[in-house]
Design a protein around this motif. Structure first.
Motif, PDB file in Angstrom:
ATOM      1  N   ALA A  56       0.854  -1.329   0.075  1.00 41.36           N
ATOM      2  CA  ALA A  56       0.092  -0.049   0.045  1.00 41.36           C
ATOM      3  C   ALA A  56       0.983   1.269   0.008  1.00 41.36           C
ATOM      4  CB  ALA A  56      -0.853  -0.085   0.980  1.00 41.36           C
ATOM      5  N   ALA A  57       1.939   1.215   0.675  1.00 44.25           N
ATOM      6  CA  ALA A  57       2.721   2.342   0.743  1.00 44.25           C
ATOM      7  C   ALA A  57       3.102   2.787  -0.834  1.00 44.25           C
ATOM      8  CB  ALA A  57       4.056   2.356   1.560  1.00 44.25           C
ATOM      9  N   ALA A  58       3.705   1.735  -1.452  1.00 46.39           N
ATOM     10  CA  ALA A  58       4.134   2.190  -2.652  1.00 46.39           C
ATOM     11  C   ALA A  58       2.919   2.617  -3.804  1.00 46.39           C
ATOM     12  CB  ALA A  58       4.735   0.922  -3.347  1.00 46.39           C
ATOM     13  N   ASP A 102       8.827  -0.731  -0.033  1.00 45.36           N
ATOM     14  CA  ASP A 102       8.792  -2.235  -0.474  1.00 45.36           C
ATOM     15  C   ASP A 102       8.726  -2.239  -2.115  1.00 45.36           C
ATOM     16  OD1 ASP A 102       8.950  -4.807  -0.042  1.00 45.36           O
ATOM     17  OD2 ASP A 102       7.144  -5.042   0.949  1.00 45.36           O
ATOM     18  N   PRO A 103       9.515  -2.043  -2.772  1.00 41.73           N
ATOM     19  CA  PRO A 103       9.750  -1.944  -4.254  1.00 41.73           C
ATOM     20  C   PRO A 103       9.309  -3.506  -4.874  1.00 41.73           C
ATOM     21  CG  PRO A 103      12.049  -2.198  -3.535  1.00 41.73           C
ATOM     22  CD  PRO A 103      11.206  -1.790  -2.366  1.00 41.73           C
ATOM     23  N   TYR A 104       8.681  -3.509  -5.790  1.00 37.91           N
ATOM     24  CA  TYR A 104       7.905  -4.637  -6.423  1.00 37.91           C
ATOM     25  C   TYR A 104       9.104  -5.528  -7.010  1.00 37.91           C
ATOM     26  CZ  TYR A 104       5.122  -7.428  -9.450  1.00 37.91           C
ATOM     27  OH  TYR A 104       4.543  -8.770 -10.205  1.00 37.91           O
ATOM     28  N   PRO A 105       9.285  -6.726  -6.690  1.00 41.86           N
ATOM     29  CA  PRO A 105      10.528  -7.527  -6.925  1.00 41.86           C
ATOM     30  C   PRO A 105      10.155  -8.451  -8.324  1.00 41.86           C
ATOM     31  CG  PRO A 105       8.948  -8.861  -5.186  1.00 41.86           C
ATOM     32  CD  PRO A 105       8.603  -7.307  -5.390  1.00 41.86           C
ATOM     33  N   VAL A 106      10.924  -8.390  -9.041  1.00 41.53           N
ATOM     34  CA  VAL A 106      10.878  -9.171 -10.398  1.00 41.53           C
ATOM     35  C   VAL A 106      11.706 -10.642  -9.984  1.00 41.53           C
ATOM     36  CG1 VAL A 106      11.742  -9.296 -12.689  1.00 41.53           C
ATOM     37  CG2 VAL A 106      11.060  -6.971 -11.743  1.00 41.53           C
ATOM     38  N   GLY A 138      10.534   3.124  -6.685  1.00 40.20           N
ATOM     39  CA  GLY A 138      11.074   3.671  -5.704  1.00 40.20           C
ATOM     40  C   GLY A 138      12.609   4.036  -6.247  1.00 40.20           C
ATOM     41  N   THR A 139      13.064   4.389  -7.480  1.00 45.87           N
ATOM     42  CA  THR A 139      14.455   4.278  -7.921  1.00 45.87           C
ATOM     43  C   THR A 139      15.175   5.607  -8.019  1.00 45.87           C
ATOM     44  OG1 THR A 139      13.480   4.539 -10.016  1.00 45.87           O
ATOM     45  CG2 THR A 139      14.060   2.179  -9.103  1.00 45.87           C
ATOM     46  N   GLY A 140      14.456   6.779  -7.062  1.00 50.45           N
ATOM     47  CA  GLY A 140      15.019   8.005  -6.896  1.00 50.45           C
ATOM     48  C   GLY A 140      14.692   8.936  -7.973  1.00 50.45           C
ATOM     49  N   GLY A 141      15.070  10.297  -7.730  1.00 48.34           N
ATOM     50  CA  GLY A 141      14.785  11.304  -8.584  1.00 48.34           C
ATOM     51  C   GLY A 141      15.431  11.276  -9.804  1.00 48.34           C
ATOM     52  N   GLN A 142      14.929  12.082 -10.833  1.00 46.87           N
ATOM     53  CA  GLN A 142      15.480  11.993 -12.130  1.00 46.87           C
ATOM     54  C   GLN A 142      16.698  12.877 -12.306  1.00 46.87           C
ATOM     55  OE1 GLN A 142      12.599  13.276 -15.367  1.00 46.87           O
ATOM     56  NE2 GLN A 142      14.307  13.928 -16.818  1.00 46.87           N
ATOM     57  N   GLN A 143      17.787  11.997 -12.589  1.00 47.47           N
ATOM     58  CA  GLN A 143      19.184  12.430 -12.449  1.00 47.47           C
ATOM     59  C   GLN A 143      19.791  12.327 -14.026  1.00 47.47           C
ATOM     60  OE1 GLN A 143      21.304  10.344  -9.537  1.00 47.47           O
ATOM     61  NE2 GLN A 143      19.436   9.939  -8.388  1.00 47.47           N
ATOM     62  N   SER A 144      19.112  12.176 -15.341  1.00 48.41           N
ATOM     63  CA  SER A 144      19.599  11.642 -16.321  1.00 48.41           C
ATOM     64  C   SER A 144      20.150  13.128 -16.999  1.00 48.41           C
ATOM     65  CB  SER A 144      18.605  11.236 -17.300  1.00 48.41           C
ATOM     66  OG  SER A 144      17.426  12.018 -17.532  1.00 48.41           O
ATOM     67  N   ALA A 174      15.161  -7.643  -6.952  1.00 47.39           N
ATOM     68  CA  ALA A 174      14.979  -8.690  -6.590  1.00 47.39           C
ATOM     69  C   ALA A 174      14.006  -8.667  -5.032  1.00 47.39           C
ATOM     70  CB  ALA A 174      16.235  -9.714  -6.353  1.00 47.39           C
ATOM     71  N   PRO A 175      13.912  -9.658  -4.499  1.00 44.79           N
ATOM     72  CA  PRO A 175      13.137  -9.437  -3.142  1.00 44.79           C
ATOM     73  C   PRO A 175      14.226  -8.903  -2.176  1.00 44.79           C
ATOM     74  CG  PRO A 175      12.714 -11.689  -4.020  1.00 44.79           C
ATOM     75  CD  PRO A 175      13.644 -11.157  -5.075  1.00 44.79           C
ATOM     76  N   HIS A 176      13.510  -8.213  -1.313  1.00 41.73           N
ATOM     77  CA  HIS A 176      14.386  -7.560  -0.032  1.00 41.73           C
ATOM     78  C   HIS A 176      15.230  -6.389  -0.341  1.00 41.73           C
ATOM     79  CE1 HIS A 176      12.975 -11.225   1.988  1.00 41.73           C
ATOM     80  NE2 HIS A 176      14.003 -12.179   1.270  1.00 41.73           N
ATOM     81  N   ARG A 177      14.712  -5.794  -1.637  1.00 40.90           N
ATOM     82  CA  ARG A 177      15.300  -4.568  -2.025  1.00 40.90           C
ATOM     83  C   ARG A 177      16.746  -4.856  -2.592  1.00 40.90           C
ATOM     84  NH1 ARG A 177      12.855  -0.108  -0.958  1.00 40.90           N
ATOM     85  NH2 ARG A 177      14.622   1.251  -1.185  1.00 40.90           N
ATOM     86  N   VAL A 178      16.976  -5.803  -2.973  1.00 41.88           N
ATOM     87  CA  VAL A 178      18.285  -6.289  -3.717  1.00 41.88           C
ATOM     88  C   VAL A 178      18.122  -5.745  -5.438  1.00 41.88           C
ATOM     89  CG1 VAL A 178      19.929  -7.865  -4.313  1.00 41.88           C
ATOM     90  CG2 VAL A 178      18.849  -7.961  -2.349  1.00 41.88           C
ATOM     91  N   PRO A 179      19.112  -4.893  -5.667  1.00 39.97           N
ATOM     92  CA  PRO A 179      18.968  -4.464  -7.226  1.00 39.97           C
ATOM     93  C   PRO A 179      19.355  -5.630  -8.011  1.00 39.97           C
ATOM     94  CG  PRO A 179      19.869  -2.800  -5.791  1.00 39.97           C
ATOM     95  CD  PRO A 179      19.827  -4.096  -4.974  1.00 39.97           C
TER      96      PRO A 179
END
Length: 551
Positions: A5-7, A23-27, A93-99, A351-356
């Motif tokens: 819900a937070a996301a 809690d980012p959505y895990p692939v 939840g990947t941070g602000g736009q920095q491109s 991945a699960p547990h916020r692992v990129p």
């Protein structure tokens, strides 16, 4: 399968969705019963359609459900496809736009291209199957087990544009018939075909997510008048030797970079992929990295890109990914010049547990609950998969003079082949465009330069087999052929509107002619062997009077 819900609460109004997502959505790939002992194979879209039945019903209905979901839902079709390019908003939840330039998440024109798209297709597949499972649970009791099993085995289908360079028939009609629940039975109904187009939500066109499509096209379109879909698209696809390109990439590339990203000797997988984006929809949204993912052709196309990479990995496990660091190009949350390695995050996938997720962590398909024909890793050794993949590639893609099938008995199994090595700085041309080569007035090869990346060197080795075989050059000696090519080769750079670019304003453009002796394979589980090659520079000439029709 829904985000916490937070996301969800922070998703997609304005430019900072997921800003405090905890809690980012895990692939993870589609969940598979560990007792099954195997995983489902991704299918060719044409085979899935031909078989029909519950898998086809669920695929169409699940894709329709994704497209119908509210555009603010992070797992809607709009949000998932929007990860690739526009609307240039944050996801997961990947941070602000920095491109510092291109602001989509997708890395084009760099070694991350193949590995980034693997979790992207897996994300789409997870949500597709989640919808299919929900839909299957609502079928009448008599049919429920059949549909639930079909849902569990459903995977994102692929379009094998190299073996059959025509658009999938399933993408042509505006409506499609599938079976819906009807009391205790089934009813066959006509429903809008989700493979034909995607209707852009009005709120998106009205700017709720910022600038989207400047033309405000209400849906994805293909081959507008005077073109037609599929006829013009199929004509475009037939104009490039996709089967030969893929076969050369598999049989001649010696490392991951040459195969997947950029090569002097062959047309790499990414460059081949660019041609499909130009041809299959006659340009339109599908050729623009900003909007390409919204066309329903996109995931069919990229599932095939992933499939071809998976075969390469089985053939060359020592070269399955890139193994060096480089300065990356600009993309969302990643400024240009960022040092990229196989351990760099594949933003925005976790991945699960916020692992990129990284190139290293997605290198094996074993982690994601799917596989492809001949890559049944649960019952085959790596050596057996390599052999089976070789046989499959020879069966599907071998063609032309280097094929075992073209070698009559009693003749030496060798042939001399010619390649035009094209070098170009993308910054010097208006994009998108095509770099077309002609020999004695006949089209000899063509490369697509996409909008992204905006700059950087493009190289590719275009095979000249077909045009040589159709001319008197096929009977000449090697030196005579080289002289004939050098005397008649012309280059035309064509913009999307059909006008040409003066190549005197493209100083980086260079064409080298390579000839190489190739030993043909003697068995179906062998590839041709390329010998030492000779390289000569060709003077680049421009046909000033040519205007090409580009649809």
């Amino acid at each position: 399968m829904r985000l916490k819900a937070a996301a969800i609460a922070f998703l997609a109004l304005g430019t900072a969705p997921f800003a405090v997502a905890l809690d980012p959505y895990p692939v993870t790939g589609v969940s598979v019963d560990p007792k099954a002992g195997s995983v489902p194979l991704r299918q060719n879209i044409n085979d899935l359609q031909s078989a029909g039945g519950a898998p086809w019903d669920l695929y169409i209905r699940a894709l329709s459900a994704m497209q119908a979901a509210n555009e603010r839902d992070p797992l809607s079709y709009f949000q998932i496809e929007g990860i690739h390019g526009r609307p240039f908003v944050e996801w997961n939840g990947t941070g602000g736009q920095q491109s510092t330039g291109w602001a989509g998440y997708c890395p084009h024109g760099e070694p991350l291209f193949a590995s980034w798209h693997r979790p992207y297709v897996c994300l789409f597949e997870q949500v597709l199957v989640s919808n299919a499972r929900q839909i299957a649970s609502k079928y009448p009791q008599k049919y429920r087990q059949q549909y639930e099993q079909a849902a569990n085995n459903l995977r994102a289908p692929y379009w094998d544009w190299a073996a059959d360079s025509t658009v999938p028939p399933a993408t042509v009609p505006t409506t499609v018939e599938v079976n819906f629940p009807n009391g205790q039975g089934l009813q066959r109904r006509s429903t809008p075909n989700p493979l034909y187009t995607y209707k852009i939500p009005p709120a998106v066109l009205n700017g709720e997510f910022g600038t989207f499509d400047s033309e405000k096209r209400p849906e994805t379109i293909r081959c507008p008048a005077p073109g037609t879909y599929p006829a013009t698209a199929n004509s475009n696809l037939a104009s490039r030797p996709y089967k030969q390109w893929i076969y050369d990439a598999f049989t001649r590339a010696t490392n991951f970079t040459d195969f997947a990203y950029m090569s002097n000797n062959v047309v790499s997988l990414e460059q081949i992929h660019n041609g499909i984006h130009w041809d299959a929809a006659c340009g339109q949204q599908f050729v623009s990295p900003d909007l390409a993912a919204f066309d329903p052709l996109f995931m069919l196309h990229h599932a095939n890109v992933d499939r071809l990479w998976a075969y390469w990995q089985a053939l060359r496990p020592d070269q399955d990914i890139f193994n060096y660091s480089y300065k990356g190009l600009s993309r969302f949350a990643t400024p240009g010049g960022t040092l990229i390695s196989p351990r760099s995050p594949l933003t925005p996938f976790f991945a699960p547990h916020r692992v990129p997720l990284t190139t290293e962590s997605v290198r094996s398909i074993k982690s994601f609950g799917y596989s492809y024909q001949e890559l049944e890793y649960w019952k085959k050794s790596p050596a057996q998969m390599k052999q089976d993949a070789t046989v499959l590639i020879n069966r599907l893609y071998s063609t032309g003079s280097a094929s075992r099938r073209s070698s009559p008995r009693g003749q030496p199994p060798q042939v001399r082949r010619y390649f035009a090595q094209v070098h170009l700085d993308r910054a010097e041309v208006e994009k998108p465009c095509q770099v077309n080569l002609y020999l004695d007035g006949n089209k000899a090869g063509s490369l697509v330069v996409m909008n992204q990346p905006a700059d950087g060197v493009l190289t590719a080795g275009l095979p000249l087999d077909e045009v040589i075989q159709q001319s008197d050059m096929h009977a000449m000696s090697a030196n005579e052929t080289v002289n004939a090519i050098n005397g008649t080769l012309t280059v035309v750079i064509v913009k999307a509107d059909g006008s040409t670019i003066d190549i005197t304003k493209v100083p980086s453009l260079k064409v080298d002619l390579e000839d190489v002796m190739v030993t043909k394979p003697v068995a179906d589980d062998q590839f041709p062997k390329f010998g030492a090659s000779r390289l000569r520079n060709v003077g680049v000439k421009h046909r000033h009077s040519l205007i090409e029709t580009v649809i």
